[in-house]
Design an enzyme around this catalytic site. Structure first.
Site, PDB file in Angstrom:
ATOM      1  N   ASP A   8       0.809  -1.222   0.000  1.00  0.00           N
ATOM      2  CA  ASP A   8       0.000   0.000   0.000  1.00  0.00           C
ATOM      3  C   ASP A   8       0.844   1.275   0.000  1.00  0.00           C
ATOM      4  OD1 ASP A   8      -2.062  -1.773   0.274  1.00  0.00           O
ATOM      5  OD2 ASP A   8      -2.913  -0.867   2.077  1.00  0.00           O
ATOM      6  N   HIS A  67      -6.218   2.768  -4.189  1.00  0.00           N
ATOM      7  CA  HIS A  67      -6.120   3.007  -2.742  1.00  0.00           C
ATOM      8  C   HIS A  67      -6.512   4.436  -2.381  1.00  0.00           C
ATOM      9  CE1 HIS A  67      -5.105   1.851   1.251  1.00  0.00           C
ATOM     10  NE2 HIS A  67      -3.960   2.505   1.350  1.00  0.00           N
ATOM     11  N   HIS A  78      -5.604   9.371   0.315  1.00  0.00           N
ATOM     12  CA  HIS A  78      -5.523   8.594   1.565  1.00  0.00           C
ATOM     13  C   HIS A  78      -6.094   9.357   2.765  1.00  0.00           C
ATOM     14  CE1 HIS A  78      -3.870   5.771   4.555  1.00  0.00           C
ATOM     15  NE2 HIS A  78      -3.614   4.948   3.547  1.00  0.00           N
ATOM     16  N   HIS A 106       3.873  -2.006   3.088  1.00  0.00           N
ATOM     17  CA  HIS A 106       3.818  -0.652   2.534  1.00  0.00           C
ATOM     18  C   HIS A 106       5.121  -0.288   1.823  1.00  0.00           C
ATOM     19  CE1 HIS A 106       0.797  -0.703   5.749  1.00  0.00           C
ATOM     20  NE2 HIS A 106       0.181   0.269   5.094  1.00  0.00           N
TER      21      HIS A 106
END
Length: 237
Positions: free
Chosen positions: A58, A109, A113, A203
């Site tokens: 991510d 995603h 964010h 990540h």
């Protein structure tokens, strides 16, 4: 912010935070199950239907951490699913193309964010997802089919919006909390416990990811030596 908008925002924020803790407990239960829930259009996938495992990454792409991670995955023959942030794809479309060219799957995603994600209005949710779709399409020429909510902050509205846009929601089973930089040994211990059918969260953006890369360098050969095979999440759809 008007008088009614302020309390509404606060209620949404508190509701989203409550969902966050409920989902945290639910993931704990999923990790203990012999077979995590594969999910579907209206419920996130916490695991895979088969015996394989899926590494998901991510918060990228990031110019410092994505290239060495791609090199590491290539050395071990691992294909992963990268959930990219739209703003970062806009800044570095070349890195998104590198991820695609290396044979990895790209998912959505969100654009920026925002957290808690479930506190956004329906319009804001749709904008976050749709704009990211366009950025990824423009960068790599492929339309993502998977979506992961920032922080895994799902709600009925988030799931309905995801489904309305034709995307499959994806969560995770194994979380080493590498985004906190807890130290390589701790990340290694958590990742080493990965079992068949589980989805692993790591990540490559959002901070210093040197610990993540160092831990994966130890763990990937361990997991493959156990006979575990890495697949992308979509391989199970």
């Amino acid at each position: 912010m008007n008088g009614r908008r302020g309390p509404a925002r606060l209620c949404s924020h508190l509701h989203a935070q409550a969902l966050h803790y409920l989902l945290f407990a639910y993931r704990g239960g999923q990790a203990l199950r012999r077979r995590p829930t594969p999910g579907g259009p209206h419920w996130p996938a916490f695991g895979l239907a088969g015996e394989e495992i899926a590494l998901t990454v991510d918060d990228g792409p990031h110019p410092r951490w994505t290239p060495p991670l791609l090199d590491l995955l290539d050395r071990h023959g691992v294909r992963a699913t990268f959930f990219l942030i739209g703003d970062r794809v806009r800044e570095r479309p070349d890195l998104a193309r590198q991820v695609q060219a290396a044979g990895h799957l790209i998912g959505n995603h969100s654009m920026s964010h925002p957290q808690p994600f479930a506190a956004l209005t329906r319009h804001e949710l749709r904008t976050q997802i749709e704009h990211t779709q366009r950025e990824i399409e423009d960068a790599v020429g492929v339309t993502p089919r998977l979506f992961r909510a920032p922080g895994g902050n799902w709600s009925p509205t988030v799931l309905r919006t995801t489904a309305a846009l034709g995307l499959t929601p994806v969560d995770w089973t194994v979380n080493p909390s590498d985004w906190r930089s807890p130290g390589v040994p701790r990340i290694v211990r958590t990742l080493s416990r990965t079992r068949p059918g589980q989805i692993v969260l790591c990540h490559d953006g959002g901070g210093d990811r040197s610990q993540t890369i160092a831990a994966l360098a130890e763990v990937l050969p361990r997991l493959t030596a156990r006979g575990l095979r890495f697949v992308t999440v979509a391989d199970q759809r």
